[in-house]
Motif scaffolding. Structure first.
Motif, PDB file in Angstrom:
ATOM      1  N   GLN A 100       0.835  -1.204   0.000  1.00 19.61           N
ATOM      2  CA  GLN A 100       0.000   0.000   0.000  1.00 19.61           C
ATOM      3  C   GLN A 100       0.870   1.254   0.000  1.00 19.61           C
ATOM      4  OE1 GLN A 100      -3.610   0.160   0.077  1.00 19.61           O
ATOM      5  NE2 GLN A 100      -3.151   2.269  -0.477  1.00 19.61           N
ATOM      6  N   ARG A 101       1.944   1.222   0.763  1.00 20.77           N
ATOM      7  CA  ARG A 101       2.852   2.380   0.831  1.00 20.77           C
ATOM      8  C   ARG A 101       3.491   2.659  -0.534  1.00 20.77           C
ATOM      9  NH1 ARG A 101       6.360   3.707   5.743  1.00 20.77           N
ATOM     10  NH2 ARG A 101       6.603   5.880   5.268  1.00 20.77           N
ATOM     11  N   GLU A 102       3.924   1.601  -1.237  1.00 17.77           N
ATOM     12  CA  GLU A 102       4.511   1.778  -2.567  1.00 17.77           C
ATOM     13  C   GLU A 102       3.482   2.348  -3.548  1.00 17.77           C
ATOM     14  OE1 GLU A 102       7.867  -1.743  -2.648  1.00 17.77           O
ATOM     15  OE2 GLU A 102       5.756  -2.294  -2.949  1.00 17.77           O
ATOM     16  N   TYR A 103       2.275   1.852  -3.453  1.00 18.53           N
ATOM     17  CA  TYR A 103       1.193   2.361  -4.303  1.00 18.53           C
ATOM     18  C   TYR A 103       0.941   3.837  -4.020  1.00 18.53           C
ATOM     19  CZ  TYR A 103      -3.572   3.007  -6.085  1.00 18.53           C
ATOM     20  OH  TYR A 103      -4.680   3.476  -6.731  1.00 18.53           O
ATOM     21  N   ASP A 104       0.814   4.187  -2.745  1.00 20.90           N
ATOM     22  CA  ASP A 104       0.551   5.582  -2.368  1.00 20.90           C
ATOM     23  C   ASP A 104       1.686   6.497  -2.801  1.00 20.90           C
ATOM     24  OD1 ASP A 104      -1.837   4.750  -1.230  1.00 20.90           O
ATOM     25  OD2 ASP A 104      -1.056   4.761   0.823  1.00 20.90           O
ATOM     26  N   THR A 105       2.913   6.034  -2.625  1.00 30.34           N
ATOM     27  CA  THR A 105       4.073   6.834  -3.035  1.00 30.34           C
ATOM     28  C   THR A 105       4.044   7.078  -4.534  1.00 30.34           C
ATOM     29  OG1 THR A 105       5.412   6.018  -1.203  1.00 30.34           O
ATOM     30  CG2 THR A 105       6.607   6.920  -3.097  1.00 30.34           C
ATOM     31  N   TYR A 106       3.732   6.051  -5.301  1.00 30.85           N
ATOM     32  CA  TYR A 106       3.657   6.236  -6.749  1.00 30.85           C
ATOM     33  C   TYR A 106       2.562   7.237  -7.109  1.00 30.85           C
ATOM     34  CZ  TYR A 106       3.273   5.783 -11.700  1.00 30.85           C
ATOM     35  OH  TYR A 106       3.231   6.101 -13.030  1.00 30.85           O
ATOM     36  N   MET A 107       1.398   7.082  -6.507  1.00 29.91           N
ATOM     37  CA  MET A 107       0.280   7.969  -6.827  1.00 29.91           C
ATOM     38  C   MET A 107       0.578   9.417  -6.441  1.00 29.91           C
ATOM     39  SD  MET A 107      -1.900   6.219  -8.463  1.00 29.91           S
ATOM     40  CE  MET A 107      -3.383   7.204  -8.485  1.00 29.91           C
ATOM     41  N   ASN A 108       1.397   9.643  -5.415  1.00 28.94           N
ATOM     42  CA  ASN A 108       1.705  10.995  -4.957  1.00 28.94           C
ATOM     43  C   ASN A 108       2.967  11.585  -5.573  1.00 28.94           C
ATOM     44  OD1 ASN A 108      -0.522  11.340  -3.191  1.00 28.94           O
ATOM     45  ND2 ASN A 108       0.474   9.981  -1.743  1.00 28.94           N
ATOM     46  N   GLU A 109       3.897  10.740  -6.021  1.00 29.21           N
ATOM     47  CA  GLU A 109       5.162  11.243  -6.543  1.00 29.21           C
ATOM     48  C   GLU A 109       5.552  10.624  -7.874  1.00 29.21           C
ATOM     49  OE1 GLU A 109       8.062  10.653  -3.463  1.00 29.21           O
ATOM     50  OE2 GLU A 109       6.781  11.595  -1.962  1.00 29.21           O
ATOM     51  N   GLY A 110       5.488   9.311  -7.955  1.00 23.17           N
ATOM     52  CA  GLY A 110       5.943   8.617  -9.150  1.00 23.17           C
ATOM     53  C   GLY A 110       5.142   8.951 -10.390  1.00 23.17           C
ATOM     54  N   LEU A 111       3.847   9.101 -10.232  1.00 22.60           N
ATOM     55  CA  LEU A 111       3.008   9.419 -11.373  1.00 22.60           C
ATOM     56  C   LEU A 111       3.403  10.767 -11.969  1.00 22.60           C
ATOM     57  CD1 LEU A 111      -0.635   8.475 -11.788  1.00 22.60           C
ATOM     58  CD2 LEU A 111       0.133  10.658 -12.630  1.00 22.60           C
ATOM     59  N   VAL A 112       3.740  11.733 -11.118  1.00 22.12           N
ATOM     60  CA  VAL A 112       4.187  13.050 -11.595  1.00 22.12           C
ATOM     61  C   VAL A 112       5.472  12.897 -12.404  1.00 22.12           C
ATOM     62  CG1 VAL A 112       5.085  15.297 -10.873  1.00 22.12           C
ATOM     63  CG2 VAL A 112       3.079  14.340  -9.747  1.00 22.12           C
ATOM     64  N   ILE A 113       6.410  12.126 -11.885  1.00 24.47           N
ATOM     65  CA  ILE A 113       7.686  11.918 -12.579  1.00 24.47           C
ATOM     66  C   ILE A 113       7.448  11.266 -13.936  1.00 24.47           C
ATOM     67  CG2 ILE A 113       9.858  10.608 -12.496  1.00 24.47           C
ATOM     68  CD1 ILE A 113       9.667  11.032  -9.371  1.00 24.47           C
ATOM     69  N   ASP A 114       6.615  10.230 -13.978  1.00 23.99           N
ATOM     70  CA  ASP A 114       6.331   9.545 -15.242  1.00 23.99           C
ATOM     71  C   ASP A 114       5.587  10.450 -16.220  1.00 23.99           C
ATOM     72  OD1 ASP A 114       7.614   7.330 -14.253  1.00 23.99           O
ATOM     73  OD2 ASP A 114       5.780   6.169 -13.903  1.00 23.99           O
ATOM     74  N   LEU A 115       4.636  11.225 -15.723  1.00 25.24           N
ATOM     75  CA  LEU A 115       3.887  12.149 -16.581  1.00 25.24           C
ATOM     76  C   LEU A 115       4.828  13.184 -17.190  1.00 25.24           C
ATOM     77  CD1 LEU A 115       1.297  13.470 -17.714  1.00 25.24           C
ATOM     78  CD2 LEU A 115       1.067  14.650 -15.512  1.00 25.24           C
ATOM     79  N   LEU A 116       5.655  13.788 -16.359  1.00 23.97           N
ATOM     80  CA  LEU A 116       6.576  14.808 -16.861  1.00 23.97           C
ATOM     81  C   LEU A 116       7.581  14.220 -17.844  1.00 23.97           C
ATOM     82  CD1 LEU A 116       7.149  16.946 -13.656  1.00 23.97           C
ATOM     83  CD2 LEU A 116       5.633  17.417 -15.585  1.00 23.97           C
ATOM     84  N   ALA A 117       8.033  12.994 -17.594  1.00 27.30           N
ATOM     85  CA  ALA A 117       8.961  12.337 -18.521  1.00 27.30           C
ATOM     86  C   ALA A 117       8.302  12.144 -19.886  1.00 27.30           C
ATOM     87  CB  ALA A 117       9.428  10.997 -17.955  1.00 27.30           C
ATOM     88  N   LYS A 118       7.046  11.742 -19.890  1.00 28.66           N
ATOM     89  CA  LYS A 118       6.332  11.548 -21.159  1.00 28.66           C
ATOM     90  C   LYS A 118       6.147  12.869 -21.899  1.00 28.66           C
ATOM     91  CE  LYS A 118       3.937   7.250 -20.141  1.00 28.66           C
ATOM     92  NZ  LYS A 118       4.387   6.437 -21.254  1.00 28.66           N
ATOM     93  N   LEU A 119       6.092  13.968 -21.152  1.00 31.58           N
ATOM     94  CA  LEU A 119       5.944  15.290 -21.760  1.00 31.58           C
ATOM     95  C   LEU A 119       7.299  15.942 -22.057  1.00 31.58           C
ATOM     96  CD1 LEU A 119       3.046  16.660 -19.526  1.00 31.58           C
ATOM     97  CD2 LEU A 119       2.881  15.807 -21.882  1.00 31.58           C
TER      98      LEU A 119
END
Length: 128
Positions: A100-119
């Motif tokens: 759950q912690r890994e999921y929450d971390t991704y949703m709060n931080e990792g998703l931003v990193i991946d989104l910005l990388a794609k852009l």
């Protein structure tokens, strides 16, 4: 969380502007608030002041944000779908490959990193 609401006439004034706001905890930009707001309103730059005396900056490249707001939302939807498929999968249920912690971390931080990388965008960090 306290969202600031702009009227349509106020939003029209935001294009090419610099918007600064604060986060009360040390965190990155929110993908479903800060980044979409910057793209949707064609900001020149969005900044977030953090309580640890740093500021994060996200600048619009000279050639624009690289995607429309619809495209950004589609990328976010796809990234959320990928992580949700992994986290809520039967395999994860059986083997606990993601906590759950890994999921929450991704949703709060990792998703931003991946989104910005794609852009093709990067966050700058500066000391106040």
């Amino acid at each position: 969380m306290g969202d600031i609401v702009f009227s349509e006439s106020e939003k029209m004034l935001l294009e090419n502007s610099y918007v600064t706001h604060n986060h009360t905890i040390v965190s990155t930009f929110s993908y479903n608030g800060d980044i979409t707001f910057a793209v949707a309103n064609n900001l020149a730059q969005i900044r977030v002041a953090l309580p640890n005396n740093y500021v994060l900056l996200l600048k619009r490249p000279d050639n624009g944000w690289g995607a429309s707001i619809g495209e950004v939302e589609k990328i976010m939807f796809d990234l959320e779908g990928e992580i949700n498929a992994k986290f809520f999968s039967y395999e994860n249920y059986l083997n606990q490959t993601m906590t759950q912690r890994e999921y929450d971390t991704y949703m709060n931080e990792g998703l931003v990193i991946d989104l910005l990388a794609k852009l093709g965008l990067t966050i700058q960090k500066e000391k106040l």
